[in-house]
Design a protein around this motif. Structure first.
Motif, short mmCIF file in Angstrom:
data_model
loop_
_atom_site.label_atom_id
_atom_site.label_comp_id
_atom_site.label_asym_id
_atom_site.label_seq_id
_atom_site.Cartn_x
_atom_site.Cartn_y
_atom_site.Cartn_z
N GLU A 1 6.22 8.87 -11.34
CA GLU A 1 5.86 7.57 -10.76
C GLU A 1 4.40 7.56 -10.31
N LEU A 2 3.97 8.64 -9.70
CA LEU A 2 2.58 8.73 -9.26
C LEU A 2 1.63 8.77 -10.46
N ALA A 3 2.02 9.47 -11.52
CA ALA A 3 1.20 9.51 -12.73
C ALA A 3 1.00 8.11 -13.30
N LEU B 1 -6.72 10.47 -3.69
CA LEU B 1 -5.64 10.61 -4.66
C LEU B 1 -5.71 11.96 -5.37
N LEU B 2 -6.92 12.37 -5.75
CA LEU B 2 -7.09 13.66 -6.42
C LEU B 2 -6.66 14.81 -5.51
N VAL C 1 -6.11 9.30 6.62
CA VAL C 1 -5.67 9.33 5.22
C VAL C 1 -6.26 10.56 4.52
N HIS C 2 -7.53 10.86 4.80
CA HIS C 2 -8.12 12.09 4.25
C HIS C 2 -7.28 13.31 4.64
N SER D 1 -5.04 1.25 3.05
CA SER D 1 -4.85 2.62 2.53
C SER D 1 -3.76 3.35 3.32
N VAL D 2 -3.69 3.09 4.63
CA VAL D 2 -2.63 3.70 5.44
C VAL D 2 -1.27 3.16 5.00
N ARG D 3 -1.21 1.84 4.76
CA ARG D 3 0.05 1.22 4.31
C ARG D 3 0.46 1.74 2.94
N GLN D 4 -0.51 1.97 2.06
CA GLN D 4 -0.19 2.40 0.70
C GLN D 4 0.15 3.89 0.63
N MET D 5 -0.35 4.65 1.58
CA MET D 5 -0.15 6.10 1.53
C MET D 5 1.30 6.48 1.74
N ARG D 6 2.03 5.75 2.56
CA ARG D 6 3.42 6.11 2.86
C ARG D 6 4.31 6.12 1.60
#
Length: 305
Positions: free
Chosen positions: A191-193, A211-212, A131-132, A177-182
């Motif tokens: 949407e991301l904001a 996220l940053l 994820v990093h 986190s892997v599931r959410q990253m996609r």
């Protein structure tokens, strides 16, 4: 096991020494099991001195098994982590994928002693590392997003397969986190904001620093003049990624070669230093003329707590 060729997950075939070490561990494990059965015979009880000697032998064998298994898994873990941190394109991903298959088929499946807790920690670490890597991918083009979206579930599956050999299920924040990253990859900037502004539990498994970094790469892909953290520090992308991952993944934490940034870089606290540098990048991006949706995204990222 100090010879890197002995534990090389990217080698075409397992090194004979790897198989020999596993064979030795398995033989000692079989001996330990046999002595454990002698310690508590079903037919007649042992004398106290005999039982004491057998129990001591059993415990010493267990200590040897634990130590040798840790040496083997430590070496494998370092090699696989290195492969994951070096992923930067599809060809390098194939090395990382091969490394995880090697862990499963050449190390964990032949290994008789159960090392469930250690393997759970290892697979969690691989998910987090990847994820990093995803979050510092530049340029973050549509092609790159599609590639990453394909690799994330491949990594998840590879880790699940490796962990299952030890009876471990891959769960927890690293898995989430892997599931959410996609889906985050394909969100629009607005949407991301909104996600960053709300920071609800639904998206809480992806770390703030990831996220940053992701926001920086998004904006820098669209705004060529924008800087990215490793350029601001004067280090390589690999050095920056190692700092994001933690001090155990870098040869030296002294990667700030830009005198103007020294006031932000504290080698004693990598996490806080990385966050400060990323935020500085975002602030500098606001100095450029950006689209309204990118401005809103940066402001939301800087407002995260």
């Amino acid at each position: 096991m100090d010879n890197p060729r002995v534990v090389d997950p990217c080698a075409a075939t397992a090194h004979p020494m790897t198989r020999s070490v596993i064979g030795l561990i398995n033989c000692v494990e079989a001996l330990r099991v046999g002595i454990s059965e002698l310690c508590q015979p079903a037919d007649q009880p042992l004398t106290a001195p005999a039982q004491s000697v057998l129990c001591t032998c059993r415990d010493e064998l267990q200590t040897f098994i634990d130590a040798q298994s840790d040496v083997l898994l430590d070496a494998a873990d370092r090699a696989i982590s290195q492969a994951l941190l070096d992923v930067d394109n599809s060809s390098l991903w194939s090395h990382a994928e091969h490394a995880l298959q090697w862990l499963q088929t050449q190390v964990l499946e032949p290994l008789d002693p159960r090392r469930s807790s250690r393997v759970h920690t290892m697979t969690d670490s691989y998910l987090t590392l990847f994820v990093h890597t995803v979050c510092v991918t530049m340029p973050l083009t549509e092609t790159a997003k599609l590639r990453l979206a394909s690799e994330l579930p491949q990594l998840e599956f590879a880790c699940s397969q490796a962990a299952s050999t030890m009876g471990v299920r891959v769960t927890g924040d690293a898995y989430k986190s892997v599931r959410q990253m996609r889906p985050l990859l394909f969100m629009t900037s607005r949407e991301l904001a909104q996600v960053l502004g709300e920071r609800s539990a639904e998206w809480s498994s992806v770390s703030e620093l990831d996220l940053l970094n992701h926001v920086v790469c998004r904006v820098a892909t669209e705004e060529e003049a924008a800087c990215v953290p490793h350029e601001l520090l004067g280090c390589s992308r690999r050095e920056w990624l190692g700092c994001v991952a933690g001090s155990e993944f870098v040869e030296s934490t002294d990667v700030c070669r830009n005198k103007e940034m020294l006031h932000l870089w504290d080698t004693r606290n990598l996490s806080a230093s990385c966050r400060a540098v990323v935020c500085e990048c975002l602030k500098r991006m606001l100095e450029h003329k950006l689209a309204d949706d990118l401005v809103a995204l940066i402001q939301a990222a800087l407002s995260m707590k």
